[in-house]
Design a protein around this motif. Sequence first.
Motif, PDB file in Angstrom:
ATOM      1  N   ALA A   1       0.826  -1.201   0.000  1.00 27.14           N
ATOM      2  CA  ALA A   1       0.000   0.000   0.000  1.00 27.14           C
ATOM      3  C   ALA A   1       0.866   1.260   0.000  1.00 27.14           C
ATOM      4  O   ALA A   1       0.532   2.232  -0.658  1.00 27.14           O
ATOM      5  CB  ALA A   1      -0.927  -0.006   1.203  1.00 27.14           C
ATOM      6  N   ALA A   2       1.981   1.223   0.735  1.00 28.71           N
ATOM      7  CA  ALA A   2       2.865   2.396   0.786  1.00 28.71           C
ATOM      8  C   ALA A   2       3.422   2.702  -0.599  1.00 28.71           C
ATOM      9  O   ALA A   2       3.520   3.876  -0.992  1.00 28.71           O
ATOM     10  CB  ALA A   2       3.990   2.161   1.782  1.00 28.71           C
ATOM     11  N   LEU A  40      -6.735   7.233   4.574  1.00 24.26           N
ATOM     12  CA  LEU A  40      -5.871   6.049   4.498  1.00 24.26           C
ATOM     13  C   LEU A  40      -4.410   6.460   4.363  1.00 24.26           C
ATOM     14  O   LEU A  40      -3.533   5.899   5.027  1.00 24.26           O
ATOM     15  CB  LEU A  40      -6.290   5.166   3.323  1.00 24.26           C
ATOM     16  N   GLU A  41      -4.140   7.463   3.535  1.00 25.18           N
ATOM     17  CA  GLU A  41      -2.771   7.943   3.378  1.00 25.18           C
ATOM     18  C   GLU A  41      -2.232   8.482   4.699  1.00 25.18           C
ATOM     19  O   GLU A  41      -1.057   8.301   5.025  1.00 25.18           O
ATOM     20  CB  GLU A  41      -2.708   9.040   2.316  1.00 25.18           C
ATOM     21  N   ALA A  42      -3.096   9.122   5.487  1.00 18.99           N
ATOM     22  CA  ALA A  42      -2.669   9.673   6.773  1.00 18.99           C
ATOM     23  C   ALA A  42      -2.417   8.577   7.812  1.00 18.99           C
ATOM     24  O   ALA A  42      -1.484   8.673   8.611  1.00 18.99           O
ATOM     25  CB  ALA A  42      -3.706  10.660   7.290  1.00 18.99           C
ATOM     26  N   LEU A  55       0.641  10.937  12.798  1.00 15.74           N
ATOM     27  CA  LEU A  55       0.057  12.082  13.507  1.00 15.74           C
ATOM     28  C   LEU A  55       0.248  13.376  12.723  1.00 15.74           C
ATOM     29  O   LEU A  55      -0.678  14.187  12.606  1.00 15.74           O
ATOM     30  CB  LEU A  55       0.663  12.218  14.903  1.00 15.74           C
ATOM     31  N   ASP A  56       1.436  13.555  12.172  1.00 16.50           N
ATOM     32  CA  ASP A  56       1.681  14.733  11.340  1.00 16.50           C
ATOM     33  C   ASP A  56       0.727  14.761  10.147  1.00 16.50           C
ATOM     34  O   ASP A  56       0.151  15.803   9.823  1.00 16.50           O
ATOM     35  CB  ASP A  56       3.123  14.749  10.837  1.00 16.50           C
ATOM     36  N   LEU A  61      -4.205  16.670   7.360  1.00 17.70           N
ATOM     37  CA  LEU A  61      -5.543  16.389   6.840  1.00 17.70           C
ATOM     38  C   LEU A  61      -6.583  17.251   7.534  1.00 17.70           C
ATOM     39  O   LEU A  61      -7.494  17.780   6.898  1.00 17.70           O
ATOM     40  CB  LEU A  61      -5.871  14.903   7.000  1.00 17.70           C
ATOM     41  N   ARG A  62      -6.444  17.420   8.830  1.00 21.81           N
ATOM     42  CA  ARG A  62      -7.368  18.279   9.577  1.00 21.81           C
ATOM     43  C   ARG A  62      -7.322  19.704   9.032  1.00 21.81           C
ATOM     44  O   ARG A  62      -8.357  20.332   8.820  1.00 21.81           O
ATOM     45  CB  ARG A  62      -7.014  18.274  11.062  1.00 21.81           C
TER      46      ARG A  62
END
Length: 98
Positions: A1-2, A40-42, A55-56, A61-62
């Motif tokens: 996935a990465a 998902l990427e996050a 977390l970053d 995303l937020r």
Amino acid sequence: AAEDFQRLGDLNSAQYMYESYPEIYPNKTGSFVPFGLRLLEAELPHRLGNTQQSLDNLFTLRHFCHTQREAAATSSSGSTAMEDDYTAYMAAQSPDAT
């Protein structure tokens, strides 16, 4: 996935914006990347053992969601495609959604 995410590149790049394809998406603005893919990427780095990166990414995303929401509040069209995706995602996560 990465590796798949590496191939996709930056999800905020012009290639994923409606404005880059006006002949296909006239009068449409914003990103066509679904919220679930951004989430998902996050989260993926955490699942691969890099919690700090995750977390970053979640804070990024937020910030992206906050920016999209502010833009929608000031636009005449109401909501953006990103907000529509987010609303659908949250509705699917609701315990009442069965």
